[in-house]
Design a protein around this motif. Structure first.
Motif, short mmCIF file in Angstrom:
data_model
loop_
_atom_site.label_atom_id
_atom_site.label_comp_id
_atom_site.label_asym_id
_atom_site.label_seq_id
_atom_site.Cartn_x
_atom_site.Cartn_y
_atom_site.Cartn_z
N GLY A 243 0.78 -1.23 0.00
CA GLY A 243 0.00 0.00 0.00
C GLY A 243 0.80 1.27 0.00
O GLY A 243 0.26 2.36 0.19
N PHE A 244 2.13 1.18 -0.23
CA PHE A 244 2.94 2.39 -0.28
C PHE A 244 4.08 2.17 -1.26
O PHE A 244 4.29 1.06 -1.76
N SER B 52 -4.30 6.68 -14.85
CA SER B 52 -5.11 6.50 -13.65
C SER B 52 -4.28 5.82 -12.57
O SER B 52 -3.75 4.73 -12.78
N PHE B 53 -4.18 6.49 -11.40
CA PHE B 53 -3.40 5.98 -10.27
C PHE B 53 -4.34 5.42 -9.20
O PHE B 53 -5.37 6.04 -8.90
N GLN B 54 -3.96 4.30 -8.61
CA GLN B 54 -4.64 3.77 -7.43
C GLN B 54 -3.78 4.10 -6.22
O GLN B 54 -2.68 3.57 -6.08
N VAL B 55 -4.25 5.01 -5.38
CA VAL B 55 -3.45 5.46 -4.23
C VAL B 55 -4.15 5.09 -2.94
O VAL B 55 -5.38 4.95 -2.90
N ASN B 56 -3.37 4.92 -1.89
CA ASN B 56 -3.90 4.53 -0.59
C ASN B 56 -3.62 5.60 0.45
O ASN B 56 -2.49 6.10 0.55
N ALA B 57 -4.64 5.96 1.20
CA ALA B 57 -4.50 6.95 2.27
C ALA B 57 -4.72 6.27 3.61
O ALA B 57 -5.61 5.41 3.73
N ALA B 58 -3.94 6.64 4.60
CA ALA B 58 -4.06 6.03 5.93
C ALA B 58 -5.38 6.36 6.58
O ALA B 58 -5.94 5.56 7.32
N ALA B 59 -5.91 7.55 6.30
CA ALA B 59 -7.16 7.96 6.91
C ALA B 59 -7.83 8.97 5.99
O ALA B 59 -7.19 9.58 5.13
N ALA B 60 -9.12 9.13 6.15
CA ALA B 60 -9.84 10.12 5.37
C ALA B 60 -9.37 11.52 5.76
O ALA B 60 -9.14 11.81 6.92
N GLY B 61 -9.24 12.41 4.77
CA GLY B 61 -8.82 13.77 5.06
C GLY B 61 -8.08 14.39 3.90
O GLY B 61 -7.89 13.78 2.84
#
Length: 697
Positions: free
Chosen positions: A405-406, A486-495
């Motif tokens: 995820g990173f 198109s990128f698939q990105v992961n965020a640790a939390a909403a914001g």
């Protein structure tokens, strides 16, 4: 011009924030009874004691839970399971109000006295029941306590419930008010005995009304009672179980029932097939777990050394899966015969922290005997577990950081050994023996980078003919409107997060693109850079969902888009500085309680008066050194407490307040490490103030 366009993009995305931060589907709310903010830890009688529990055995296990040091690590429940009752030919014998009678030969002092014994050791007491009303209650037509109703009024004698002991349990007619009153009377009896945890067994899709009745009854007692459901519950009703209970069994029993004693009792308690079958169910149930409600994989069968059943590698994998899945850690083994090898497994602080972080891991690789699981913790660290689930032959298990995820390098720590493995560039692998696991903490050391050449490309090609790019190349858009990356990105939390696009535009005109974040888009220019080898960055701010997000850059004119090198993702929010007390790992008698004036509406009570009654918070510090910690709590008068950072020398302070409803604060200074730290709040000899929250200065 670019600055003005980017400002317009930021404004447009901010206006669309509600849509962008909404999850694809809203998960069911967890039980709001304030309990099991983190998975329960303790011991249950079923696996080892099985059908022969008694007062002496239960006390011996409670003694061992304390003397072994397990209770100090958070294992605080002593749960009495089935076969404490007395039966005759018609099923369960009952008391004067139709409730199961306790077998006085097994428990001559009674259940309350046993619960008192458990509580005196700083532990919590658990109990067991199944749905319905006993046949003997109906035959005797016993009254429903506190009402004019009787058993015959509320029983449906045409239908029976599942029961594993005396059978003969009729279903209740919940259309009759006496049915709820009967459950209330039973729950009140348990509360008066000092029950802290209740397992209701035999639950399935036909018993939802029973679970609802018990949930109402337990809440009405006014006593905090952790509510657990068993067993092999249907996943189709997952939202219901989550709404009503604090945990739910996702499969049948983990015991193999293959021992030499009656009904398969004795050692081995389990075998590898019963452990490894949990991998699939844990993956299926993962989305339903969270604070207040947990997927229960059944008892933890570690504690018998290398005698029989599962070997040391398999036991470590057993513990690792339970930790990654954030399942309750309820030991099933004989605590009076713990070996040093197993005790070291069970008391490994790093493994316990993974279980208690409040995150259920996802399975990201399942290929033959190779499995990889991941979770991202609140501080941004990734926990990764690699497994060889086979029974013969070594296997090399690997995973890339992008799968986790990173992107970019990460500092890796082996969580079983505690050894630092240094900086690992982009992937991790281990050759594992059959049944072996590797559990690591990966802390990204750079902004998450998503290379354009690894993204999804529509009407464009990957090239490397212009110098200065990152990675293995860049994307050259086709000169048509609609070409995209198109990128698939992961965020640790909403914001809010910063999205930086690195590009080159060697033409003489701007190349505008539509930037879509999770489907909501706006258009921005990408001005000329002077040459195709001159790279510039454009940074925008956009709200992201927690977890997976899609960011698409689409050309809007026949010129296509600029050459695109990568997308960098960085959260604009600082690491958390405030930590709610109720989010910590509670041990001993410590319990979450509502508090209207407190941050988050809750606080932690019953801290102190014994070493086991404590709260441990995991906090993050940007750097090492002394750090001010402000403690908010409630107290009527003055009480003292101690704070220990990372198990070091405690700092003692006092808190003075007008009552237990008004938060007050005090500040101490403790030494913290860079990164993750633990803060333990306790008082070994007297009660401490109630804990609201902790703020790092």
């Amino acid at each position: 011009m670019l600055k003005r366009k980017l400002a317009s993009l930021v404004t447009a995305l901010a206006l669309a924030g509600a849509a962008l931060t909404a999850a694809p589907s809203t998960p069911a709310a967890a039980s709001d009874n304030g309990l099991s903010i983190r998975p329960a830890m303790g011991w249950s009688s079923w696996s080892f004691v099985r059908r022969w529990p008694d007062e002496t055995k239960m006390k011996a296990q409670a003694d061992a839970l304390v003397s072994s040091g397990l209770s100090a690590k958070g294992y605080v429940y002593i749960n009495l399971d089935d076969f404490y009752q007395k039966c005759d030919a018609n099923g369960f014998m009952v008391d004067s109000f139709g409730r199961w009678a306790v077998d006085a030969a097994k428990f001559p002092s009674g259940i309350k006295a046993l619960a008192d014994y458990v509580h005196a050791k700083g532990l919590k007491f658990g109990f067991y029941v199944t749905p319905g009303i006993a046949k003997n209650a109906v035959t005797r037509n016993t009254p429903v306590e506190g009402t004019s109703y009787h058993a015959a009024d509320i029983a449906d004698t045409t239908q029976t419930h599942k029961n594993y002991n005396c059978k003969n349990m009729y279903r209740l007619k919940y259309s009759h008010p006496g049915a709820q009153a009967f459950i209330n009377s039973w729950a009140n009896q348990m509360a008066s005995w000092g029950v802290d945890y209740l397992k209701i067994d035999g639950v399935d899709a036909t018993t939802i009304a029973d679970v609802e009745a018990w949930d109402r009854a337990l809440r009405a007692t006014g006593r905090p009672i952790n509510f657990a459901l068993s067993n092999n519950l249907p996943i189709a009703q997952a939202a219901t179980w989550k709404r009503l209970a604090n945990s739910w069994r996702t499969q049948g029993d983990v015991e193999c029932y293959c021992g030499p004693g009656p009904n398969g009792s004795g050692f081995p308690l389990t075998d590898w097939s019963h452990i490894s079958s949990r991998f699939n169910s844990a993956a299926s149930w993962q989305p339903h777990a969270g604070p207040g409600g947990w997927n229960d994989l059944d008892s933890l069968q570690i504690g018998n050394g290398d005698q029989v059943g599962i070997n040391a590698d398999q036991r470590r994998s057993h513990m690792t899966l339970w930790a990654m899945a954030a399942t309750p850690l309820l030991l099933g083994t004989d605590l009076t015969a713990l070996t040093s090898v197993d005790l070291a497994m069970l008391t490994n602080d790093r493994l316990i922290a993974v279980n208690q972080d409040g995150v259920a891991a996802q399975r990201i690789i399942s290929s033959g005997v190779n499995q990889v699981w991941r979770k991202r913790e609140a501080n941004g660290d990734y926990i990764v577990a690699l497994f060889n689930t086979g029974t013969s032959g070594a296997s090399t298990v690997g995973v890339t950081w992008s799968q986790v995820g990173f992107s970019g390098p990460a500092e890796v720590t082996n969580l079983w050994s505690g050894a630092a493995e240094g900086t690992v560039a982009s992937s991790y692998s281990a050759t594992l023996r059959p049944g072996e696991t590797r559990l690591i903490r990966a802390r990204p050391t750079a902004t998450d980078r998503y290379e354009a050449e690894s993204a999804t490309i529509s009407q464009g090609v990957v090239e490397s003919n212009h110098a200065g790019y990152s990675g293995t190349g860049f994307v050259n858009y086709d000169n048509v409107a609609g070409s995209s990356v198109s990128f698939q990105v992961n965020a640790a939390a909403a914001g809010q997060a910063s999205l930086t696009l690195r590009y080159a535009n060697g033409t003489t005109v701007n190349r505008p693109m539509t930037i879509a974040v999770n489907g909501t888009s706006t258009t921005v220019d990408f001005p000329v850079t002077g040459a195709w080898t001159t790279w510039q960055s454009a940074t925008i701010t956009a709200p992201l969902n927690a977890g997976a997000n899609t960011v698409t850059a689409t050309a809007t004119t026949a010129n296509g888009g600029p050459n695109l090198d990568y997308l960098d993702l960085a959260s604009t929010a600082p690491p958390p500085s405030a930590y709610e007390g109720e989010a910590g790992a509670l041990s001993g008698a410590a319990v979450v309680s509502s508090c209207t004036a407190c941050s988050g509406g809750s606080k932690v009570r019953f801290i102190g008066n014994a070493p086991a009654n404590a709260v441990t918070l995991t906090v993050t510090s940007a750097s090492a050194g002394p750090r001010e910690v402000t403690i908010a709590g409630t107290v009527g008068g003055t009480r003292s407490f101690s704070v220990s950072a990372n198990g070091g020398v405690p700092v003692t302070a006092t808190l003075t307040g007008p009552d237990f409803n008004t938060p007050v604060t005090t500040t101490v200074t403790v030494p913290l490490n860079a990164g993750t730290n633990t803060l333990r709040f306790f008082n070994d000899t007297a009660y401490a103030p109630d804990l609201d929250r902790v703020t790092l200065g």
